[in-house]
Enzyme design. Structure first.
Site, PDB file in Angstrom:
ATOM      1  N   LYS A 179     -12.751 -12.499 -14.650  1.00  0.00           N
ATOM      2  CA  LYS A 179     -13.188 -12.699 -16.039  1.00  0.00           C
ATOM      3  C   LYS A 179     -12.696 -14.039 -16.631  1.00  0.00           C
ATOM      4  O   LYS A 179     -13.464 -14.760 -17.251  1.00  0.00           O
ATOM      5  CB  LYS A 179     -12.648 -11.550 -16.893  1.00  0.00           C
ATOM      6  CG  LYS A 179     -13.122 -11.550 -18.316  1.00  0.00           C
ATOM      7  CD  LYS A 179     -14.452 -10.875 -18.417  1.00  0.00           C
ATOM      8  CE  LYS A 179     -15.005 -10.888 -19.817  1.00  0.00           C
ATOM      9  NZ  LYS A 179     -16.293 -10.196 -19.870  1.00  0.00           N
ATOM     10  N   GLU A 236       3.661 -10.965  -6.378  1.00  0.00           N
ATOM     11  CA  GLU A 236       2.500 -11.155  -7.253  1.00  0.00           C
ATOM     12  C   GLU A 236       2.693 -10.612  -8.664  1.00  0.00           C
ATOM     13  O   GLU A 236       1.919 -10.903  -9.558  1.00  0.00           O
ATOM     14  CB  GLU A 236       1.231 -10.538  -6.630  1.00  0.00           C
ATOM     15  CG  GLU A 236       1.278  -9.045  -6.366  1.00  0.00           C
ATOM     16  CD  GLU A 236       1.988  -8.691  -5.053  1.00  0.00           C
ATOM     17  OE1 GLU A 236       2.658  -9.573  -4.493  1.00  0.00           O
ATOM     18  OE2 GLU A 236       1.879  -7.546  -4.615  1.00  0.00           O
ATOM     19  N   TYR A 268       4.263  -2.944   2.247  1.00  0.00           N
ATOM     20  CA  TYR A 268       3.670  -2.238   3.394  1.00  0.00           C
ATOM     21  C   TYR A 268       3.178  -3.237   4.438  1.00  0.00           C
ATOM     22  O   TYR A 268       3.285  -2.993   5.647  1.00  0.00           O
ATOM     23  CB  TYR A 268       2.517  -1.341   2.919  1.00  0.00           C
ATOM     24  CG  TYR A 268       1.853  -0.595   4.069  1.00  0.00           C
ATOM     25  CD1 TYR A 268       2.461   0.527   4.632  1.00  0.00           C
ATOM     26  CD2 TYR A 268       0.641  -1.021   4.605  1.00  0.00           C
ATOM     27  CE1 TYR A 268       1.886   1.201   5.699  1.00  0.00           C
ATOM     28  CE2 TYR A 268       0.051  -0.351   5.663  1.00  0.00           C
ATOM     29  CZ  TYR A 268       0.680   0.763   6.212  1.00  0.00           C
ATOM     30  OH  TYR A 268       0.100   1.424   7.271  1.00  0.00           O
ATOM     31  N   GLY A 296       0.842  -1.193   0.000  1.00  0.00           N
ATOM     32  CA  GLY A 296       0.000   0.000   0.000  1.00  0.00           C
ATOM     33  C   GLY A 296       0.873   1.237   0.000  1.00  0.00           C
ATOM     34  O   GLY A 296       2.066   1.170   0.295  1.00  0.00           O
ATOM     35  N   HIS A 315       7.367  -7.511  -4.159  1.00  0.00           N
ATOM     36  CA  HIS A 315       6.015  -7.921  -4.593  1.00  0.00           C
ATOM     37  C   HIS A 315       6.087  -9.246  -5.359  1.00  0.00           C
ATOM     38  O   HIS A 315       6.361  -9.246  -6.558  1.00  0.00           O
ATOM     39  CB  HIS A 315       5.402  -6.841  -5.486  1.00  0.00           C
ATOM     40  CG  HIS A 315       4.985  -5.627  -4.729  1.00  0.00           C
ATOM     41  ND1 HIS A 315       3.745  -5.501  -4.146  1.00  0.00           N
ATOM     42  CD2 HIS A 315       5.663  -4.501  -4.431  1.00  0.00           C
ATOM     43  CE1 HIS A 315       3.663  -4.333  -3.530  1.00  0.00           C
ATOM     44  NE2 HIS A 315       4.810  -3.703  -3.682  1.00  0.00           N
TER      45      HIS A 315
END
Ligand code: XMP
Length: 518
Positions: free
Chosen positions: A374, A177, A85, A57, A175
């Site tokens: 989706k 991801e 974060y 964040g 990160h």
């Protein structure tokens, strides 16, 4: 409510929180993203997560009112993974130290090298002696909390990977991801394995559960479903039909702004192939009449949206005893995102949707796709036996061809546009490019230009081809067709479509452009 083990992602507003959920879903783990403000002690008790991830964040733990999870998250006894974060929050709450990032901010590619001993989170992770990761942080951890040890370092992040294996608390500065952490998925796979997830979130299981859930919610009452011909509403309709049979009626509002052959395709598929009761409201005259002489894009959109609701309501009121309205709402529409600016955003385009309908008509909502992304809806569509060509279709906007016809809309222009669009899509399919493109279409321009064909002068419309790549429609880039492809397509359109004598290719990205022309 799903019967699967659940993972909770507490969102602190990172741009990439949704990607964490994507990575986990790929590993067949059911997870939900919730903003930190919503995660209270009571929420945690009800949710009963089997593991928790604290997202990244933009905030700083030093700020007043810095976003924090409830301290009780650390007494649940479940594995916790803090990212960026989320790592700083863990250290801050559990007794470590975080420092402002003077001179140590790190953005972009970095390399982590192993430190300390073996760690279950890192099984098979380090590629030789270092691993590429994606960093994006200002502040950094300067002292780790009691019980934690260091397992990986990078030049600017001495605590790139830390963990307290006894409590199964893990914290990483980077990160995992994002794409630029090439082995990020492996890290998540290790995390969910050590947390004991079975990885049983499959489409087959989802289908059976969704059907049971629809039956429990609807009982023997009737459901109306607005069918647009798009993937989401189609998958929702087929799923609900499987659950409650002919207590489902679909309403297909045909506003006369569909592509070539599209209305027939929808009617044939749903009414004839799936035997789903279908009302086909053919209202081209109504819509085109109201749009006569209209060239303002927002006025077009609002007119179509208003008429759509009128027609839908009229048709739906004929279905006696209907109590539910089915919608193809997807998970990204449901996630409440963390907003730090809090300000209203500017309306670029008024989107055409039926969001206000349920209250207006006193109907309850059935939203069987609320938990899906989706690509998961597409997988469910395949599971339900919908044709692959249908499931892979490019998105098509609610206001249809109206927003691909800048200026006044006439039946003549629509007929030309339909033909040109069909040729363009045929070209794309023939060259095997359809699945590489997010969306492709033709816009007919409100300009006539002079040309020469044979020995004669022509004075016909110009058109623009548009083809973009995108992941979510929020940003987009033009598709880099070869010159041969563009030349061949222009020749075919001009030869095969009377009324067009000039073809251009739109190479604007989004932003600054938008995908549709209006
Ligand atoms: P823009 O033109 O805003 O489009 O870059 C982004 C994506 O949204 C689609 N779009 C719509 N979809 N109702 C819809 O259901 C609408 O009113 C609408 N307007 C644009 C567009 O086709 C693209 O995929």
């Amino acid at each position: 409510m799903t019967h699967h083990d659940r993972l909770l992602i507490i969102d602190f507003g990172s741009q990439v929180t949704q990607l964490i959920a994507r990575r986990l879903r790929e590993l067949r783990v059911y997870c939900e993203i919730h903003p930190y403000q919503k995660v209270t002690d009571a929420f945690l008790r009800d949710f009963a997560p089997k593991a928790v991830i604290l997202s990244g964040g933009p905030a700083s733990v030093f700020n007043d009112g810095a976003p924090m999870p409830p301290a009780s998250v650390f007494t649940l006894g479940v594995p916790i993974l803090g990212i960026c974060y989320g790592q700083q929050v863990m250290m801050h709450i559990l007794g470590g130290r975080v420092e402002r990032g003077h001179g140590t901010a790190e953005f972009g590619r970095a390399y982590v090298t192993p430190a300390g001993g073996a760690l279950d989170l890192l099984d098979g992770w380090f590629n030789a002696d270092r691993e590429q990761v994606w960093m994006s942080h200002g502040d950094h951890v300067s002292a780790i909390a009691p019980g934690f040890a260091v397992y990986g370092t990078s030049p600017n992040a001495p605590f790139a990977i830390t963990a307290d294996p006894a409590r199964r608390f893990y914290a990483v500065q980077f990160h995992p991801e994002v794409h630029h952490t090439p082995k990020g998925a492996q890290l998540y796979a290790n995390f969910i394995r050590l947390a004991g997830f079975k990885g049983d979130w499959t489409m087959g299981a989802y289908r059976a559960e969704a059907i049971a859930k629809i039956r429990a919610q609807v009982g023997d009452k009737k459901v109306i479903c607005g069918l647009s011909g798009g993937v989401d509403s189609s998958v929702a309709a087929v799923l609900i039909h499987e659950a409650i049979g002919d207590n489902l009626t679909c309403v297909f509002v045909d506003h006369g702004l569909l592509r070539q052959g599209e209305a027939d395709e929808v009617v044939t598929m749903f009414r004839d192939h799936y035997n789903i009761p279908l009302i086909h409201a053919q209202e081209a005259d109504l819509f085109l009449g109201a749009l006569d002489g209209v060239s303002d894009p927002e006025f077009k959109r609002k007119t179509i949206g208003r008429l759509f609701i009128d027609v839908f309501q009229r048709e739906a009121s004929q279905i006696e005893g209907a109590e539910f309205l089915a919608q193809g709402t997807l998970y990204p529409d449901v996630i409440e995102s963390v907003s730090f600016s809090g300000g209203p955003s500017v309306t670029i385009k008024s989107h055409h949707n039926v969001g206000g309908l349920p209250e207006k008509m006193g109907l309850k909502l059935v939203e069987p796709l609320r938990e899906l992304f989706k690509d998961e809806v597409r997988a469910l569509g395949r599971e339900l036996g919908l044709p692959a060509s249908f499931i892979g279709r490019h998105p098509f906007p609610g206001p249809g061809l109206a927003i691909r016809c800048p200026g006044e809309i006439t039946r003549e222009k629509l007929a030309i546009l339909r033909q040109a669009d069909a040729v363009f899509i045929d070209q794309i399919r023939r060259h095997g490019l359809y699945d590489d493109i997010w969306q492709a279409f033709v816009a007919i321009l409100p300009v006539r230009t002079v040309g020469v064909m044979g020995d004669g002068r022509t004075y016909d419309f110009a058109c623009a081809l548009r083809a973009v790549t995108s992941v979510d429609g929020m940003t987009a880039d033009y598709y880099p067709f070869s010159h041969e492809f563009l030349g061949e397509t222009a020749t075919r359109i001009i030869n095969e479509v009377p009324g067009i004598n000039r073809v251009t290719y739109d190479i604007t990205s989004k932003p600054p452009g938008t995908i549709e022309w209006e």
